[in-house]
Every structure is written in C-alpha cells, then in structure tokens.
Design an enzyme around this catalytic site. Sequence first.
Site, mmCIF file in Angstrom:
data_model
loop_
_atom_site.group_PDB
_atom_site.id
_atom_site.type_symbol
_atom_site.label_atom_id
_atom_site.label_comp_id
_atom_site.label_asym_id
_atom_site.label_seq_id
_atom_site.Cartn_x
_atom_site.Cartn_y
_atom_site.Cartn_z
ATOM 1 N N ASP A 405 10.655 -16.835 19.909
ATOM 2 C CA ASP A 405 11.550 -15.730 20.233
ATOM 3 C C ASP A 405 12.217 -15.239 18.947
ATOM 4 O O ASP A 405 12.102 -15.885 17.899
ATOM 5 C CB ASP A 405 12.600 -16.263 21.232
ATOM 6 C CG ASP A 405 13.500 -15.170 21.750
ATOM 7 O OD1 ASP A 405 13.078 -14.005 21.770
ATOM 8 O OD2 ASP A 405 14.652 -15.495 22.128
ATOM 9 N N GLU A 408 11.183 -10.773 15.572
ATOM 10 C CA GLU A 408 10.895 -9.379 15.141
ATOM 11 C C GLU A 408 10.947 -9.220 13.633
ATOM 12 O O GLU A 408 10.162 -8.391 13.127
ATOM 13 C CB GLU A 408 11.886 -8.419 15.822
ATOM 14 C CG GLU A 408 11.683 -8.257 17.308
ATOM 15 C CD GLU A 408 12.000 -9.533 18.114
ATOM 16 O OE1 GLU A 408 12.917 -10.273 17.711
ATOM 17 O OE2 GLU A 408 11.321 -9.774 19.114
ATOM 18 N N ASP A 483 13.936 -8.585 26.737
ATOM 19 C CA ASP A 483 15.172 -8.636 27.540
ATOM 20 C C ASP A 483 15.332 -7.435 28.454
ATOM 21 O O ASP A 483 16.084 -6.491 28.158
ATOM 22 C CB ASP A 483 16.378 -8.772 26.611
ATOM 23 C CG ASP A 483 16.348 -10.087 25.863
ATOM 24 O OD1 ASP A 483 15.594 -10.993 26.280
ATOM 25 O OD2 ASP A 483 17.073 -10.223 24.864
HETATM 26 C C1 GLC Z 1 16.585 -13.716 23.569
HETATM 27 C C2 GLC Z 1 15.327 -13.843 24.419
HETATM 28 C C3 GLC Z 1 15.656 -14.485 25.733
HETATM 29 C C4 GLC Z 1 16.310 -15.839 25.489
HETATM 30 C C5 GLC Z 1 17.552 -15.682 24.614
HETATM 31 C C6 GLC Z 1 18.168 -17.003 24.226
HETATM 32 O O1 GLC Z 1 17.465 -12.815 24.138
HETATM 33 O O2 GLC Z 1 14.685 -12.618 24.578
HETATM 34 O O3 GLC Z 1 14.487 -14.621 26.514
HETATM 35 O O4 GLC Z 1 16.669 -16.426 26.690
HETATM 36 O O5 GLC Z 1 17.207 -14.988 23.422
HETATM 37 O O6 GLC Z 1 17.268 -17.806 23.543
#
Ligand code: GLC
Length: 800
Positions: A405, A408, A483
């Site tokens: 995650d 980007e 998200d």
């Molecule tokens: C980001 C991710 C989400 C995750 C969060 C905490 O917002 O997109 O899926 O739960 O980070 O790690």
Amino acid sequence: MITNTQLEYRGNQFPNAIKSFEQTINNLFFTAENGVVLCVTVLRDSLLRFRFTTEGVFENDFSYAIDEESIHGYNKLEVVDDTYKYTIITNKVKCIINKADMRVGIYDLEGNSILEDELGFHWEENYEYGGNIVKMSKSTVDGESFYGLGDKPTHFNLKGKRVSNWNTDEYAYNTDRDPLYKTVPFYVGLRKGIAYGVFFDNTFRTYFDFCQERRNVTSFWADGGEMNYYFFYGPEMQQVVSVYTDLTGKPELPPLWALGYHQCKWSYYPEAKVRDTAAKFRELQIPCDAIYLDIDYMEGFRCFTWNKNYFPDPKKMVADLMEDGIKTIVIIDPGIKVDPEYSVFQEALENDYFCHRADGPYMRGKVWPGRCYFPDFTNPEVREWWTDLFEELIEDIGVKGVWNDMNEPAVMEVPTKTFPLDVRHDYDGNPCSHRKAHNVYGMQMSRATYEGVKKFAYPKRPFVITRAAYSGTQRFTSFWTGDNVANWEHLWLATVQVQRMCISGMSFVGTDIGGFAEQPTGELYARWIQLGVFHPFCRTHSSGDHGEQEPWSFDEDVLNISRKYIELRYTLLPYLYTAFWRYATEGEPIIKPLVYFDQTDVQTHYRTDEFIFGRKILVCPILEFNVQGRRMYVPRGKWFNYWTDEVVTGGREMWVEAPLHIMPMFIKEGAIIPRYPVQQYVGEKTIDELTLDVYYKLGEEKSLVYEDAQDGYDYTKGRYSIMNFKLIGKKDELVIQQHHEGKFDTDYNDLKFRLHGVPFEITKVFIDNEEVSLKDLTSDSENAIKVNKIFSDIRLVGNK
Ligand code: GLC
C-alpha cells in the site's frame, strides 16, 4: 496539467521532410532534415512500435512495462518507396509515412483508415528540466469510441474526456477525479467497427485527450522522455487486449484460495479480535479464505516487525487460523521508519538503499510511522534485499500473502502528496529523477515483494496485492481500486473501474466491498457483495472508524444475502479459475465489458453497468437504493435467466426484477458451467463430483473447464486437466462431446450434468455410442444425469 492547449501554444516544433531511410531487419529508420528520427519497429503483423527522437540518437531502450517473454514475429514486412511516401506493408496493415512531414497513417489491407496523424509528432523544449514535452495527435471520426486507461473513475467510454497519469493517493475520491493510483497509458479505439490499440510507454506524467479539446482529435503527450508508442491492430477488441497483455505480460495462476472471499479492516487487532472474526465466519457458515492485518499489527508501523502486545505469538496465531482454512495476509508499506535501532532501517542505511534528493540528502517524508526514508525499488540490488526481508514473515511465521500500500509513493502533509520531483532513482542503471520513476515506484516495490513471497512460499504460489501500478504490474500482483466511499456513486464506480482495469490488462482486481470510507447501509452492503463476488478479487475492507463491516454487521437479511452470494462464488470457483487460466495464458480479460463482448452492436458502445463474467455469465448489478428491478441491456443472442431459467432474446433493453436478494444474472445458451459444492474455504472438501450446468441451445457452443492441483507449480509441467466440451443441440437431441487434455487426475470420477431448457423428453441415452439405461444415470435431482468423467460423446435423444 499543461494549461496551454495544444493548438494555441506557439512553441511547438515539428519534424520536417524526410531525407533518408535505413532498415536493419525489422527496424525502419526515417530521418528528417531537422534531425528528427522516427524508428518504426514491426513486432508482429498487427503490432508496430513508433519511436521519435529530436536528438538524432535514441535513449537506451529500456522499459519496465514490456515483458521479455512477449511473443514477436511477423509473416510479411515490405517497404515501398514512392515519390511522396513510404509504405510499410505487413500481413495485417499498411503504414504510410509522408515524406514531406513524417506524418503517419495506418490502414487495414482493405484500405480502411485505422489511425491517422493529425498534427502527428510535435514537441516543446523543456527549459526547466531539459529534454522535451513530447506530443502526438491523431484525427478521429464521428462515432469513434475509446476505452482503457486503468483505474479512471469516469464513464466507461472515454470519448470527450481528458485524463492524466500520475500515481496519486486519493482518499475518498469521487467520479471524474483524476489521476488516481495507477498508470496504464493504453487505450482501445473503436472506429467504424474496427478496434485498434495505442500503448504510450512513457513513465513520465502523461496526458490523454479523447476529443475533448477538439471534437475530432485525440492526443497524448508526456512531460518528458520519448514519444514511444505501440500500435495494435484488431480488428476485434479481443485481439487488441490480448496482444497488449502479452506485450506487457501475463500473470502466473494464483493459488485457488486467493479467488475465495477475503475479509479485511483497518485494523483487526489484537490477536483475540482476529481469532474471533475468523471464528465468526465459521460459526455463521460464511465461506472465507483470508483475513488481513492492516498497519496496527506492526511495532510502531515498522515494516517486518510485530507488535508483541497485540500479537504475542504470530506464528501460532497464523498456524491456528490456517487449521481453520484462513490464510493470514499482512500489509507492507514502502516508508521505513527513521530509527537507528531498527534493523531494516540500519541495513538500508548502511547499504545506501534509500532514495536521495538531487543534492544528496535522503528523501524524507512522513507516513504512518512518522518520519521515513524510502528504498529505491528501481535499483535491482535494493529489490533483492527487499525480497530477502520476507523470509521470516513467509517461511517462518507462515503468512500467505502480502498487501502493498502507499506505494504511489504516498507522503503525508505535503501538498503534492508524493516525493519532490528532484529525487534520484537508479531506474535499473538508467539514473533519473522522480519525474520519470514516480509512476513505476509502486510497480517495482510490488515486483520485489512478489519475488520475496514467491521465494519463501515456494513450492506454493505467492499472493500479492498492490494499490499503485504501471502497465505490466499484472505480472506480479493483484490490485484493488484504493480508498473508495460507502455510497451508491461508488458502487457504480466499482463496476466501471473493474471493467476498465480488466481491458487494461489488469484482471485480478476488486474494490473495497461496502466502501472504505464511511459506513454502508445494509442495503448498500448487500448490493455491493452481489457485485463483488463477480469481481476477480473479492474482499470486504473498511477504514474501521465508522463501525463494523463484516457480513453479519447489518441485519439478518443482509447476512443471509451475503452468505448466499459468497456461496455462489465458491460454487463457481472452477468457472472463475478457468477464466483466470484464459487470462494467464491468452491475456483474455476475466470480466468483459459489453462492448468487448459484441463490438459490432453499437448499443454496447456506451453501456457501463452490465458485464460478462468469464465468457458465459451476464451480470447486471443493482446500483440504486430501494429498487425492485431495473432496465438493463441484454446483448444479442439467447440467454437463460439464472434465477428462473426463463429464456430471453437479447439485443434490447429490458426490465428485470431485482428485489434485494436478487441481482440479475443470465447464462448464455449452450453454456456448460462447472460448479463445486459450497466449501467454507478452498480445499475444505474433497471434490468427489463435478456439477456441470448445461444450458440447451439449438446449435453449437464450446466450453471448457480448466483444473489443476489449485496451488503449486505442477501445472507448468503438464499436470492440469482441461475438459473441452462441445454442445450440439438439435430439435430432439442433445450431444455433449468431450476432448480431454493434460496429465492431472481430478479427485472426482463423476460428472453431474444438470440440464436446463431441454425442449424434449429424454428417452434414450448413448455414451460413446452405447445405449445406457436412463434409470442408471438419473441423479438425485430430476433434470440431472450422472456419468463417469471419461467419455467422448454423450447423446441424449428424445421422441422422434
Ligand atoms: C490506505 C489504504 C487502506 C489502508 C490504510 C491503512 O488508506 O488504501 O486500504 O487500510 O491505508 O493502512
């Protein structure tokens, strides 16, 4: 965004007359008087590459997107030199290059125009960074449509839109927000019934304008790098998408459990909460294969550590969950906490693995752990180091998958949300700034993660999921759309984004079911689960700060609906796995938008909601609240209503009933759909009988079922089983022919054919030309017959 429109801007420069031509095998070089060189490479009869340089020499030819194993080869390559033009001729297309101005036009062999330069290649010098802003414009015709571009949250047909690519962490995005997390600079054009594709393999920030600025012009441009694009000739969308997917790479088969249902939340902790959640699935008999640990499992958000207060014995917990068929998947982010006591930080520092700013300091940024440094995943040595970091998690603790995650890469509390542009990257020995490496950062991170999980899970198959991506990332990992929000607009986006990803080469994708931000009503959750079970990746996830989001968090109705649809997914696993196999071997999207399914029907060109799951199941999600039905477009052909077996003739919009427990689904006539029994997790039961739902058709239809050991790599050595079926329906006869391939012996010996819509009473049955008594074959249900899996021909005969 470039604000000057392409027309208004006066700094544009253009190639001028071609003064020389040279050919080395399949590379054709055209040099203009002002030093511009166009290199056309013929890769296949239907695949041409175009590269331009304004400098006389080309950059080192290196791309993260292109798969080294992609298939090249052509049957014909001829170049004709006329007074005003060069013509390149292959077995599929003719490409004309004007001598006066280097403009390019591509035509099929009948002379239909497929893709023609408007201004063609032009550029602007970039005084701040050096190099050029490289641009291309193509003329379009009325009625031309455009598809693709990855995760854009906008209408499925991109005609009239301008979009850009710069991987961005966009919490709670909305319709038309641009750009999002992924960069797929690939589109499919559909022009007068002929499909073609363009892949602009440039990792800088790129832009695409589909007739927004000017009604009959499509253009694409980039902040730097080369004008370097591939042209794919169809004429069917199927060929365009499959050759694009072959060029940028296909994935391995995932372990079958990865196609099961997954449950996630930010965050399940401590251990007791994880165990309770897993137990609840079993108690309520809702199938589930995986549970996710979000950032709170770590010690102060340090990757590759565990918070021992919350998880005193992770190995035991992971093993206990596994006993119950639940695999543990953990999140790993790129930001490494600046902490001299933390071994991952120390190692990276000692080896100089972190990204630097242009003048030397480390790239510092705030993410969950506070101040972080970031590994340069574009450096092969860093990737190798990262790969080895997974040993303990995967081999020792037994974690089965990794969730990447914030790659980007996302940086908090800065307006640009990411690294400054001057940050330096190795780019596999082609050093560059973040302007060029930004869009591949997440791809290279998930690639290193995939190598790590694979190395330590071997001989089992790895499972990885990523948020950020560039074209080609599908070779390593699955995806989710980031998200999203618990509202009805996002349910519509879910169907559009997943379809778009699927025709962009990235089929292993799903959305946060129910919505990540905010909280869904029970009705929204139920409708989302109904859609989500038909997405290749199927996971509920939520930010957790707005309440619970498990299938039982709503009311009894929603619980029952969730169970019913998750069970439906589990019964369809052999069908989904077969679709995945086609994706992995032929680059065929697992989900097909209606336009992909039937591009000759103009009614499909602007459809957004309905799609084909695999090859034979038509799904129409319910995207509004409080409805009891909706209008949907049923593509041409005959279809069985899944719920009632009623046969409808498509090619028209029709009203379909959809009370809360029903999502409209139709099965293509002639289909043979394989089904397993309901299992609480993949592998819970030995499959001792395969059910095949047979949908009668007057005429012929082919189907196949792919199976293997559901994990491991034996399938690459021929240990798989493919049942190729051909159904031949006549007025008073139904024939099912089988041709078997592969060395894998399935556990079951019997096939149970459940017959739908057979218009005659069966009086006689012949198996491989021998008559057998109907009584001996009749199974528990009336319209079913049970036969041994080894046969080549079954004939069901009615009264003559
Ligand atoms: C980001 C991710 C989400 C995750 C969060 C905490 O917002 O997109 O899926 O739960 O980070 O790690």
